[in-house]
Design an enzyme around this catalytic site. Structure first.
Site, short mmCIF file in Angstrom:
data_model
loop_
_atom_site.label_atom_id
_atom_site.label_comp_id
_atom_site.label_asym_id
_atom_site.label_seq_id
_atom_site.Cartn_x
_atom_site.Cartn_y
_atom_site.Cartn_z
N VAL A 1 0.92 -1.29 -0.06
CA VAL A 1 0.05 -0.01 0.05
C VAL A 1 0.73 1.16 -0.13
CG1 VAL A 1 -2.07 -1.15 1.33
CG2 VAL A 1 -0.05 -0.06 2.49
N CYS A 2 0.40 2.18 -0.68
CA CYS A 2 1.07 3.48 -0.73
C CYS A 2 -0.14 4.57 -0.64
CB CYS A 2 1.89 3.76 -1.61
SG CYS A 2 1.12 3.95 -3.44
N GLN A 3 0.07 6.14 -0.90
CA GLN A 3 -1.16 6.88 -0.81
C GLN A 3 -1.91 7.07 -2.10
OE1 GLN A 3 -1.56 7.97 2.32
NE2 GLN A 3 -3.51 9.07 1.58
N LEU B 1 -4.24 4.29 -0.79
CA LEU B 1 -5.08 4.63 0.45
C LEU B 1 -5.90 5.89 0.34
CD1 LEU B 1 -2.14 3.84 3.20
CD2 LEU B 1 -4.16 2.47 2.39
#
Length: 236
Positions: A144-146, A173
């Protein structure tokens, strides 16, 4: 021609090219003698495909045993992250002090850093090794990342290294609605990428919006009082 045996070519190979790198090419005499040398073949590599999922599907994968691997920088991770996740940043803060880096860092901090709160970073040279030291190649990992870009890049690196069970959240995210995933931090997962002056601007906009709504309601429901207030206002 008399006295000379007749030869024919034959090929012996394994049942599956995926499991055997050898193929034998041989000359077979009618009398039964086999003379042959192994020919080395390149094995067929089977590459895994990264599974791209929504936030709701990511929640199901976590329930099925996937481990969350957060690849964002430390600042975003500290603001909000999924509970019980692992953190191995794909980019780390660039603290190099050569002249070119100092100039770039100064320009960055005066613009992107000031307005968006983004740190000046560089690729983490230990990323793959750090992940391999904590997980086996067969581990089920949800990266996951932004925004979804860094997790995709990280998944590609790990896939090339030999990891087979990889998944990423589409668009990152920022698409996760509050309450969808258990999180830790001072803000919601979808807002962890917001920092700097942009957050102040957002607060100012929210306050102005509230004031305008209240003023509109006051004028609508109390027109006489509003008119008196306008009459008291100084004119140029």
């Amino acid at each position: 021609m008399a006295g000379l045996g007749t030869y024919c070519c034959s090929t012996f190979s394994s049942k599956s090219l995926r499991t055997s790198p050898l193929e034998f090419k041989s000359l077979t005499h009618r009398g039964g003698t086999v003379v042959g040398n192994p020919i080395r073949r390149r094995g067929l590599a089977i590459r895994a495909e990264v599974n791209y999922v929504s936030a709701e599907e990511a929640k199901e994968l976590i329930a099925e045993g996937y481990t969350v691997l957060d690849v964002r920088d430390k600042s975003q991770f500290d603001r909000a992250h999924i509970k019980s996740c692992y953190h191995v940043p794909l980019f780390i803060e660039n603290e190099d002090n050569d002249f070119g880096t100092i100039v770039k860092r100064t320009l960055h901090n005066n613009f992107s850093g000031l307005f968006f709160g983004l740190p000046f970073t560089k690729p983490n040279p230990e990323f793959v090794q750090s992940v391999k030291s904590q997980f086996s190649l067969g581990s089920k990992l949800l990266l996951v990342c932004q925004e979804g870009l860094r997790s995709t890049a990280a998944a590609n690196k790990l896939e090339e290294t030999g990891f087979q069970n990889l998944a990423c959240i589409v668009s990152g995210l920022q698409t996760v609605k509050p309450g969808t995933l258990d999180s830790v931090g001072s803000t919601e997962l979808q807002d962890a990428g917001k920092a700097g002056l942009i957050t102040i601007q957002g607060k100012i906009s929210a306050v102005l919006g509230t004031v305008l709504v209240c003023a509109y309601l006051f004028i609508t429901f109390f027109p006489d009082q509003a008119e008196k207030l306008f009459q008291l206002a100084p004119t140029s």
